[in-house]
Design a protein around this motif. Structure first.
Motif, PDB file in Angstrom:
ATOM      1  N   ARG A 126      -5.599  -7.616  11.827  1.00  0.00           N
ATOM      2  CA  ARG A 126      -5.332  -6.286  11.292  1.00  0.00           C
ATOM      3  C   ARG A 126      -5.653  -6.249   9.803  1.00  0.00           C
ATOM      4  N   LEU A 127      -6.310  -5.187   9.385  1.00  0.00           N
ATOM      5  CA  LEU A 127      -6.584  -4.977   7.969  1.00  0.00           C
ATOM      6  C   LEU A 127      -5.307  -4.498   7.281  1.00  0.00           C
ATOM      7  N   ASP A 131      -2.756  -2.188   5.411  1.00  0.00           N
ATOM      8  CA  ASP A 131      -2.460  -0.763   5.526  1.00  0.00           C
ATOM      9  C   ASP A 131      -2.033  -0.267   4.143  1.00  0.00           C
ATOM     10  N   ARG A 155      -9.590 -12.078  15.409  1.00  0.00           N
ATOM     11  CA  ARG A 155      -9.458 -10.623  15.217  1.00  0.00           C
ATOM     12  C   ARG A 155      -8.115 -10.390  14.528  1.00  0.00           C
ATOM     13  N   SER A 208      -1.922   4.870   6.634  1.00  0.00           N
ATOM     14  CA  SER A 208      -2.587   5.180   7.894  1.00  0.00           C
ATOM     15  C   SER A 208      -2.504   3.970   8.823  1.00  0.00           C
ATOM     16  N   ARG A 209      -2.877   4.182  10.040  1.00  0.00           N
ATOM     17  CA  ARG A 209      -2.879   3.084  11.006  1.00  0.00           C
ATOM     18  C   ARG A 209      -3.949   2.077  10.610  1.00  0.00           C
ATOM     19  N   PRO A 210      -3.565   0.800  10.449  1.00  0.00           N
ATOM     20  CA  PRO A 210      -4.567  -0.190  10.022  1.00  0.00           C
ATOM     21  C   PRO A 210      -5.575  -0.479  11.132  1.00  0.00           C
ATOM     22  N   GLY A 211      -6.799  -0.740  10.735  1.00  0.00           N
ATOM     23  CA  GLY A 211      -7.854  -1.095  11.677  1.00  0.00           C
ATOM     24  C   GLY A 211      -7.885  -2.593  11.910  1.00  0.00           C
ATOM     25  N   LEU A 212      -8.818  -3.013  12.736  1.00  0.00           N
ATOM     26  CA  LEU A 212      -9.007  -4.418  13.045  1.00  0.00           C
ATOM     27  C   LEU A 212     -10.393  -4.852  12.593  1.00  0.00           C
ATOM     28  N   THR A 213     -10.533  -6.126  12.291  1.00  0.00           N
ATOM     29  CA  THR A 213     -11.829  -6.699  11.979  1.00  0.00           C
ATOM     30  C   THR A 213     -11.858  -8.125  12.496  1.00  0.00           C
ATOM     31  N   ASP A 214     -13.035  -8.707  12.554  1.00  0.00           N
ATOM     32  CA  ASP A 214     -13.190 -10.070  13.062  1.00  0.00           C
ATOM     33  C   ASP A 214     -13.712 -10.987  11.973  1.00  0.00           C
ATOM     34  N   ARG A 267      -0.899 -11.166  10.940  1.00  0.00           N
ATOM     35  CA  ARG A 267      -1.896 -10.105  11.147  1.00  0.00           C
ATOM     36  C   ARG A 267      -2.869 -10.415  12.269  1.00  0.00           C
TER      37      ARG A 267
END
Length: 100
Positions: A33-34, A36, A31, A40-46, A75
């Motif tokens: 962090r994408l 930024d 997992r 904006s606040r960066p999202g997460l991905t897997d 990240r």
């Protein structure tokens, strides 16, 4: 106030990075962090797949699609070794109805 045993000189109280001793060829879910790009606040991905490369700054995971994803270690929010993927089923894809 007691804060626990003293650490030897040069020792870190942080746990080692989960991928620090990972072997290539093993399967991991990572997992992270994408980027930024817009403030904006960066999202997460897997990323789920085979670990094909690791070094001091990044890891590379080969996804089932064959795509290789390079992930900077800075990240990574979490990582875990997982069992091998189950074998793919033979036959028609799920949910597909054969036509006559």
């Amino acid at each position: 106030m007691h804060s626990g045993p003293a650490l030897p000189p040069g020792a870190s109280s942080r746990p080692p990075h989960p991928l620090a001793s990972a072997r290539t060829g093993t399967r991991w879910v990572v997992r992270y962090r994408l980027e930024d790009d817009d403030g904006s606040r960066p999202g997460l991905t897997d990323a789920l797949g085979e670990l094909i490369e690791t070094n001091s700054t990044s890891v590379v995971i080969r996804l089932r699609s064959g795509e290789a994803v390079r992930i900077p270690k800075t990240r990574i929010a979490a990582a875990k070794e997982v069992p091998p993927a189950p074998p793919r089923r033979r036959g028609s894809p799920a949910g597909r109805v054969p036509t006559d």
